[in-house]
Design a protein around this motif. Structure first.
Motif, mmCIF file in Angstrom:
data_model
loop_
_atom_site.group_PDB
_atom_site.id
_atom_site.type_symbol
_atom_site.label_atom_id
_atom_site.label_comp_id
_atom_site.label_asym_id
_atom_site.label_seq_id
_atom_site.Cartn_x
_atom_site.Cartn_y
_atom_site.Cartn_z
ATOM 1 N N MET A 1 7.686 6.811 9.865
ATOM 2 C CA MET A 1 8.122 6.522 8.524
ATOM 3 C C MET A 1 8.022 7.760 7.645
ATOM 4 O O MET A 1 8.917 8.016 6.845
ATOM 5 N N HIS A 2 6.973 8.521 7.798
ATOM 6 C CA HIS A 2 6.808 9.728 6.983
ATOM 7 C C HIS A 2 7.899 10.748 7.283
ATOM 8 O O HIS A 2 8.499 11.306 6.370
ATOM 9 N N ARG A 3 8.177 10.967 8.567
ATOM 10 C CA ARG A 3 9.211 11.943 8.948
ATOM 11 C C ARG A 3 10.597 11.551 8.434
ATOM 12 O O ARG A 3 11.423 12.402 8.145
ATOM 13 N N ARG A 4 10.856 10.279 8.315
ATOM 14 C CA ARG A 4 12.172 9.807 7.868
ATOM 15 C C ARG A 4 12.258 9.640 6.347
ATOM 16 O O ARG A 4 13.303 9.266 5.825
ATOM 17 N N GLY A 5 11.165 9.891 5.640
ATOM 18 C CA GLY A 5 11.184 9.808 4.189
ATOM 19 C C GLY A 5 11.263 8.392 3.651
ATOM 20 O O GLY A 5 11.820 8.152 2.580
ATOM 21 N N VAL A 6 10.696 7.435 4.388
ATOM 22 C CA VAL A 6 10.700 6.049 3.925
ATOM 23 C C VAL A 6 9.845 5.950 2.665
ATOM 24 O O VAL A 6 8.706 6.408 2.633
ATOM 25 N N ALA A 7 10.405 5.350 1.610
ATOM 26 C CA ALA A 7 9.711 5.275 0.325
ATOM 27 C C ALA A 7 9.049 3.929 0.081
ATOM 28 O O ALA A 7 8.097 3.832 -0.681
ATOM 29 N N ILE A 8 9.560 2.889 0.709
ATOM 30 C CA ILE A 8 9.008 1.546 0.518
ATOM 31 C C ILE A 8 9.220 0.762 1.807
ATOM 32 O O ILE A 8 10.192 1.004 2.527
ATOM 33 N N LEU A 9 8.332 -0.151 2.101
ATOM 34 C CA LEU A 9 8.436 -0.952 3.316
ATOM 35 C C LEU A 9 8.608 -2.410 2.922
ATOM 36 O O LEU A 9 7.791 -2.946 2.174
ATOM 37 N N ALA A 10 9.689 -3.024 3.390
ATOM 38 C CA ALA A 10 9.970 -4.426 3.098
ATOM 39 C C ALA A 10 10.389 -5.126 4.385
ATOM 40 O O ALA A 10 11.555 -5.467 4.577
ATOM 41 N N PRO A 11 9.442 -5.330 5.303
ATOM 42 C CA PRO A 11 9.801 -5.915 6.598
ATOM 43 C C PRO A 11 10.015 -7.422 6.505
ATOM 44 O O PRO A 11 9.468 -8.091 5.629
ATOM 45 N N ASP A 12 10.828 -7.959 7.417
ATOM 46 C CA ASP A 12 11.049 -9.399 7.428
ATOM 47 C C ASP A 12 9.940 -10.136 8.173
ATOM 48 O O ASP A 12 9.937 -11.348 8.245
ATOM 49 N N ARG A 13 8.987 -9.384 8.702
ATOM 50 C CA ARG A 13 7.805 -9.976 9.335
ATOM 51 C C ARG A 13 6.594 -9.205 8.863
ATOM 52 O O ARG A 13 6.658 -8.016 8.611
ATOM 53 N N GLY A 14 5.488 -9.867 8.748
ATOM 54 C CA GLY A 14 4.260 -9.211 8.323
ATOM 55 C C GLY A 14 3.418 -8.783 9.509
ATOM 56 O O GLY A 14 3.895 -8.728 10.642
ATOM 57 N N ASP A 15 2.169 -8.485 9.242
ATOM 58 C CA ASP A 15 1.238 -8.123 10.310
ATOM 59 C C ASP A 15 0.930 -9.332 11.183
ATOM 60 O O ASP A 15 1.151 -10.477 10.788
ATOM 61 N N ALA A 16 0.409 -9.068 12.363
ATOM 62 C CA ALA A 16 0.079 -10.140 13.307
ATOM 63 C C ALA A 16 -1.044 -11.018 12.758
ATOM 64 O O ALA A 16 -2.002 -10.529 12.176
ATOM 65 N N HIS A 17 -0.885 -12.313 12.921
ATOM 66 C CA HIS A 17 -1.937 -13.274 12.541
ATOM 67 C C HIS A 17 -2.202 -14.151 13.732
ATOM 68 O O HIS A 17 -1.277 -14.794 14.220
ATOM 69 N N PRO A 18 -3.401 -14.258 14.210
ATOM 70 C CA PRO A 18 -4.573 -13.509 13.761
ATOM 71 C C PRO A 18 -4.422 -12.030 14.102
ATOM 72 O O PRO A 18 -3.592 -11.664 14.936
ATOM 73 N N PRO A 19 -5.219 -11.167 13.431
ATOM 74 C CA PRO A 19 -5.125 -9.722 13.686
ATOM 75 C C PRO A 19 -5.312 -9.402 15.165
ATOM 76 O O PRO A 19 -6.041 -10.086 15.875
ATOM 77 N N LEU A 20 -4.637 -8.348 15.628
ATOM 78 C CA LEU A 20 -4.758 -7.949 17.031
ATOM 79 C C LEU A 20 -6.173 -7.522 17.348
ATOM 80 O O LEU A 20 -6.671 -7.741 18.437
ATOM 81 N N SER A 21 -6.845 -6.880 16.402
ATOM 82 C CA SER A 21 -8.236 -6.471 16.562
ATOM 83 C C SER A 21 -8.974 -6.737 15.256
ATOM 84 O O SER A 21 -8.580 -6.205 14.222
ATOM 85 N N PRO A 22 -10.033 -7.532 15.275
ATOM 86 C CA PRO A 22 -10.748 -7.829 14.030
ATOM 87 C C PRO A 22 -11.451 -6.610 13.437
ATOM 88 O O PRO A 22 -11.803 -6.606 12.254
ATOM 89 N N ASP A 23 -11.643 -5.555 14.232
ATOM 90 C CA ASP A 23 -12.342 -4.358 13.746
ATOM 91 C C ASP A 23 -11.411 -3.333 13.099
ATOM 92 O O ASP A 23 -11.881 -2.345 12.550
ATOM 93 N N GLU A 24 -10.105 -3.532 13.188
ATOM 94 C CA GLU A 24 -9.144 -2.570 12.647
ATOM 95 C C GLU A 24 -8.279 -3.251 11.594
ATOM 96 O O GLU A 24 -7.981 -4.431 11.697
ATOM 97 N N PRO A 25 -7.848 -2.481 10.582
ATOM 98 C CA PRO A 25 -6.975 -3.076 9.567
ATOM 99 C C PRO A 25 -5.618 -3.430 10.155
ATOM 100 O O PRO A 25 -5.219 -2.909 11.193
ATOM 101 N N ALA A 26 -4.929 -4.327 9.484
ATOM 102 C CA ALA A 26 -3.588 -4.693 9.917
ATOM 103 C C ALA A 26 -2.721 -3.437 9.913
ATOM 104 O O ALA A 26 -2.771 -2.661 8.967
ATOM 105 N N PRO A 27 -1.927 -3.199 10.969
ATOM 106 C CA PRO A 27 -1.172 -1.944 11.087
ATOM 107 C C PRO A 27 -0.271 -1.635 9.894
ATOM 108 O O PRO A 27 -0.295 -0.529 9.371
ATOM 109 N N LEU A 28 0.541 -2.594 9.466
ATOM 110 C CA LEU A 28 1.444 -2.312 8.346
ATOM 111 C C LEU A 28 0.673 -1.965 7.083
ATOM 112 O O LEU A 28 0.972 -1.001 6.396
ATOM 113 N N HIS A 29 -0.316 -2.754 6.776
ATOM 114 C CA HIS A 29 -1.083 -2.510 5.562
ATOM 115 C C HIS A 29 -1.987 -1.289 5.723
ATOM 116 O O HIS A 29 -2.092 -0.473 4.820
#
Length: 84
Positions: A1-29
């Motif tokens: 995203m950084h290399r492509r100059g993405v300024a805002i993220l508006a995905p049609d799906r959110g992070d995985a629920h339940p989280p893939l790993s409880p010790d790590e933050p949700a990837p998108l956020h």
């Protein structure tokens, strides 16, 4: 995203629920918001915008997203506006 100059993220799906790993933050956020300070619009309704783009045969526009000015704000509903 950084290399492509993405300024805002508006995905049609959110992070995985339940989280893939409880010790790590949700990837998108954790990456987009936490490490890149990129604004997120969670699960936008894009059907009307896609239909309008098709009807106008225009797929580029100015996107305006203006959250209210509230001290200490960490998240709020917004009304994104596409200006053709």
């Amino acid at each position: 995203m950084h290399r492509r100059g993405v300024a805002i993220l508006a995905p049609d799906r959110g992070d995985a629920h339940p989280p893939l790993s409880p010790d790590e933050p949700a990837p998108l956020h954790g990456v987009a918001l936490g490490r890149m300070a990129m604004p997120l619009i969670d699960v936008p309704q894009l059907d009307d915008l896609a239909a309008l783009c098709t009807r106008l045969k225009r797929y580029s526009f100015l996107l305006t997203v203006a959250p209210p000015r509230i001290h200490g704000l960490t998240g709020v509903p917004v009304n994104p506006i596409a200006i053709f």
